[in-house]
Design a protein around this motif. Sequence first.
Motif, PDB file in Angstrom:
ATOM      1  N   LEU A 276       0.836  -1.203   0.000  1.00 44.86           N
ATOM      2  CA  LEU A 276       0.000   0.000   0.000  1.00 44.86           C
ATOM      3  C   LEU A 276       0.868   1.250   0.000  1.00 44.86           C
ATOM      4  O   LEU A 276       0.538   2.245  -0.669  1.00 44.86           O
ATOM      5  CB  LEU A 276      -0.930  -0.006   1.218  1.00 44.86           C
ATOM      6  N   GLY A 277       1.988   1.202   0.733  1.00 42.70           N
ATOM      7  CA  GLY A 277       2.908   2.335   0.708  1.00 42.70           C
ATOM      8  C   GLY A 277       3.462   2.583  -0.684  1.00 42.70           C
ATOM      9  O   GLY A 277       3.575   3.737  -1.134  1.00 42.70           O
ATOM     10  N   VAL A 278       3.803   1.504  -1.387  1.00 40.29           N
ATOM     11  CA  VAL A 278       4.292   1.631  -2.762  1.00 40.29           C
ATOM     12  C   VAL A 278       3.166   2.097  -3.684  1.00 40.29           C
ATOM     13  O   VAL A 278       3.395   2.887  -4.611  1.00 40.29           O
ATOM     14  CB  VAL A 278       4.880   0.294  -3.249  1.00 40.29           C
ATOM     15  N   PHE A 279       1.960   1.629  -3.432  1.00 40.18           N
ATOM     16  CA  PHE A 279       0.801   2.061  -4.220  1.00 40.18           C
ATOM     17  C   PHE A 279       0.632   3.578  -4.139  1.00 40.18           C
ATOM     18  O   PHE A 279       0.473   4.259  -5.159  1.00 40.18           O
ATOM     19  CB  PHE A 279      -0.457   1.358  -3.710  1.00 40.18           C
ATOM     20  N   ASP A 280       0.664   4.109  -2.929  1.00 45.09           N
ATOM     21  CA  ASP A 280       0.486   5.556  -2.750  1.00 45.09           C
ATOM     22  C   ASP A 280       1.589   6.355  -3.431  1.00 45.09           C
ATOM     23  O   ASP A 280       1.337   7.404  -4.025  1.00 45.09           O
ATOM     24  CB  ASP A 280       0.468   5.904  -1.261  1.00 45.09           C
ATOM     25  N   LYS A 281       2.808   5.849  -3.335  1.00 39.26           N
ATOM     26  CA  LYS A 281       3.949   6.599  -3.860  1.00 39.26           C
ATOM     27  C   LYS A 281       4.088   6.500  -5.374  1.00 39.26           C
ATOM     28  O   LYS A 281       4.439   7.473  -6.047  1.00 39.26           O
ATOM     29  CB  LYS A 281       5.232   6.108  -3.181  1.00 39.26           C
ATOM     30  N   LEU A 282       3.812   5.325  -5.938  1.00 43.98           N
ATOM     31  CA  LEU A 282       4.110   5.099  -7.358  1.00 43.98           C
ATOM     32  C   LEU A 282       2.889   4.802  -8.221  1.00 43.98           C
ATOM     33  O   LEU A 282       2.744   5.366  -9.306  1.00 43.98           O
ATOM     34  CB  LEU A 282       5.113   3.938  -7.495  1.00 43.98           C
ATOM     35  N   ILE A 283       2.032   3.900  -7.773  1.00 42.99           N
ATOM     36  CA  ILE A 283       0.957   3.422  -8.654  1.00 42.99           C
ATOM     37  C   ILE A 283      -0.157   4.445  -8.789  1.00 42.99           C
ATOM     38  O   ILE A 283      -0.606   4.760  -9.901  1.00 42.99           O
ATOM     39  CB  ILE A 283       0.406   2.076  -8.158  1.00 42.99           C
ATOM     40  N   LEU A 284      -0.631   4.982  -7.678  1.00 44.20           N
ATOM     41  CA  LEU A 284      -1.746   5.929  -7.726  1.00 44.20           C
ATOM     42  C   LEU A 284      -1.435   7.151  -8.594  1.00 44.20           C
ATOM     43  O   LEU A 284      -2.288   7.574  -9.380  1.00 44.20           O
ATOM     44  CB  LEU A 284      -2.131   6.356  -6.305  1.00 44.20           C
ATOM     45  N   PRO A 285      -0.234   7.737  -8.512  1.00 41.82           N
ATOM     46  CA  PRO A 285       0.044   8.909  -9.353  1.00 41.82           C
ATOM     47  C   PRO A 285       0.340   8.581 -10.819  1.00 41.82           C
ATOM     48  O   PRO A 285       0.456   9.502 -11.628  1.00 41.82           O
ATOM     49  CB  PRO A 285       1.296   9.538  -8.696  1.00 41.82           C
ATOM     50  N   THR A 286       0.497   7.302 -11.166  1.00 50.58           N
ATOM     51  CA  THR A 286       0.832   6.927 -12.540  1.00 50.58           C
ATOM     52  C   THR A 286      -0.443   6.740 -13.346  1.00 50.58           C
ATOM     53  O   THR A 286      -1.231   5.834 -13.089  1.00 50.58           O
ATOM     54  CB  THR A 286       1.657   5.627 -12.564  1.00 50.58           C
ATOM     55  N   HIS A 287      -0.626   7.593 -14.326  1.00 47.66           N
ATOM     56  CA  HIS A 287      -1.851   7.546 -15.121  1.00 47.66           C
ATOM     57  C   HIS A 287      -1.758   6.453 -16.185  1.00 47.66           C
ATOM     58  O   HIS A 287      -0.759   6.325 -16.870  1.00 47.66           O
ATOM     59  CB  HIS A 287      -2.081   8.897 -15.802  1.00 47.66           C
ATOM     60  N   ALA A 288      -2.803   5.698 -16.293  1.00 39.55           N
ATOM     61  CA  ALA A 288      -2.978   4.724 -17.377  1.00 39.55           C
ATOM     62  C   ALA A 288      -2.072   3.506 -17.293  1.00 39.55           C
ATOM     63  O   ALA A 288      -1.795   2.870 -18.297  1.00 39.55           O
ATOM     64  CB  ALA A 288      -2.811   5.400 -18.742  1.00 39.55           C
ATOM     65  N   SER A 289      -1.599   3.139 -16.096  1.00 41.13           N
ATOM     66  CA  SER A 289      -0.964   1.826 -15.973  1.00 41.13           C
ATOM     67  C   SER A 289      -2.060   0.776 -16.014  1.00 41.13           C
ATOM     68  O   SER A 289      -3.162   0.991 -15.513  1.00 41.13           O
ATOM     69  CB  SER A 289      -0.175   1.725 -14.662  1.00 41.13           C
TER      70      SER A 289
END
Length: 573
Positions: A276-289
């Motif tokens: 979840l920490g990685v999700f907040d830092k990297l995945i959530l801000p990455t558009h269209a993954s």
Amino acid sequence: MEIDGLDFMNSPPVKTVRFGGSVAETLAKYKQGDSSDYELLKHQLADPEIKDAQIISWLQEFRSCVTQLNKDHEQLIYTVLRLPWVGRSQAVVEEYMTFLSNLVSAQTVYLCACLKMVVSHFTPKRVTICEGGVDISDSDDEDENLPRNFDQCHQALQLIARYVPSTSRFLMPILQENFPFVQKSSRTLECYVHNLLRVTVYIPSIRRDILEVIIGKMLKLDVSADQPSRTTAMAHPVAERLDTLMAVMMAYIKDVCYVDGSLHVERTKELYKDLLGVFDKLILPTHASCHVQYTLFYLCSFRLALAEAFLDHLWKILQSPSQPAVLRQAAAGFLGSFLARAKFIPLPTVRACLDLLLSWIHRYIDSQDSSGKQACCDISLHGPFYSACQAVFYTIVFRHLEPYTPLNCLEYLQSLNLERVVMCQLNPLKVCLPSVTSMFAAITRKYQVVFCYTIIERNSRHMLPVVRSSAGGDGVTTNTNPLDSFFPFDPYLLKRSGQLIEPLYQVWEELVDVELLPAKTDGQGSKEDEDDFLCGETPQNEGIVGMTPSSYDSNLRSPSSVGSPPFTFQKPF
């Protein structure tokens, strides 16, 4: 000619001859300014034909004078660190590990050099083969000893970490710097990621950092796989590499969480926190993954409490005014997509989330009505509101048909007061994706809950053309995705890893008894949006074509149970 049974004409000589003095004598002479034996020693250590017995003999001598091996002997130590110890006899491996332990204990200045040496063995050796007289470099070494070699590397790292408690602080940058380029072969990337995940088993303090590095690289693959167009299948080489890494990641997740076939609650909770920490830092801000976020999707399927925790986390981001609007909108996209697509989320949970969303939406409308100002349809001001509305519409579209549930109840749909939402001055139907509003309108008309068509037709008449030049030239088109939204859990395209997602995933089911809006005229969007959506494609400007996952290698095992990923993974995409 034979002497003592040796045939000198047909048998090559065994290299057992040493030149120069002992290591201790050589170091003493070097300190006095005589470097002849020192250079000779380096030359002998670098001999590609060096034998096991010679390596053991040298290492024993080095261990006896390890306290003298200071920074002045840097080049000599680097030569020793390049000795071919991995894959040698057990005697050589044990002697070398003992040397490493002694060296890092006595001379911490060489800690990073030792760590770099071990990490350099995390991928198959690059071999050179000759084809047609031309040397071709190939890193896809199918060495059957790879599992044993990797085991030896991890034994060495564990030893170093035991003798130097600060190892983890120095190891993490080295792991990051040595990550192979994402253009490398699937096999190379697979082995490196596999070995990084193995490190987390015995150095758990850097697990989140390691997951962050891996997921960051996977996101680069994921986003680049769909450029410039996502209307066809993903590019073959990129898809194969991403598929391989997703398979390794999901096997790791399952292996961490399950012990002897049973879910280990504490280990699962800790892994969830890290991801979840990685999700907040990297995945959530990455558009269209398109795929990397399925690591959390897969983990949340293990237990309802995890899925509910993830939904609660997204909900808190969406409703938080202190969060950037773009992240709040992304959280709404994840929320709606997760509710719609995750089969493992029961309808009571869906209803609870809809209740929360609608309550927030109505309060938002209240605040606009009480402000005394004329509310207008402005995405820059009300982006999170529109994303929340779209999440509600999308969830209802996907989950309303499930039998014997509150959602299949007219009374429940009426309790949501959806008519007020679509009729408010903020006009969410004008902003949400046409294919979502079309399906939502058809479903709510079927249940006679809301009649959206008058608003949709009025919005169509007032839709303004937008000039876009992303295709390389100016063109006037209608922007059918003004929110710039996407649904993170759209159909999963990768074949092998997709087999794990398939049973957890809610696919689009044709609505045979729902009449859709008539086809729109030019300038009012395209009927193709609707058709794509019905076929399981994302209703946006650049859609993803849904593909049925094929067979998956059932023998996938995670790093804690095997030294190297099975070769059976290396099948054509």
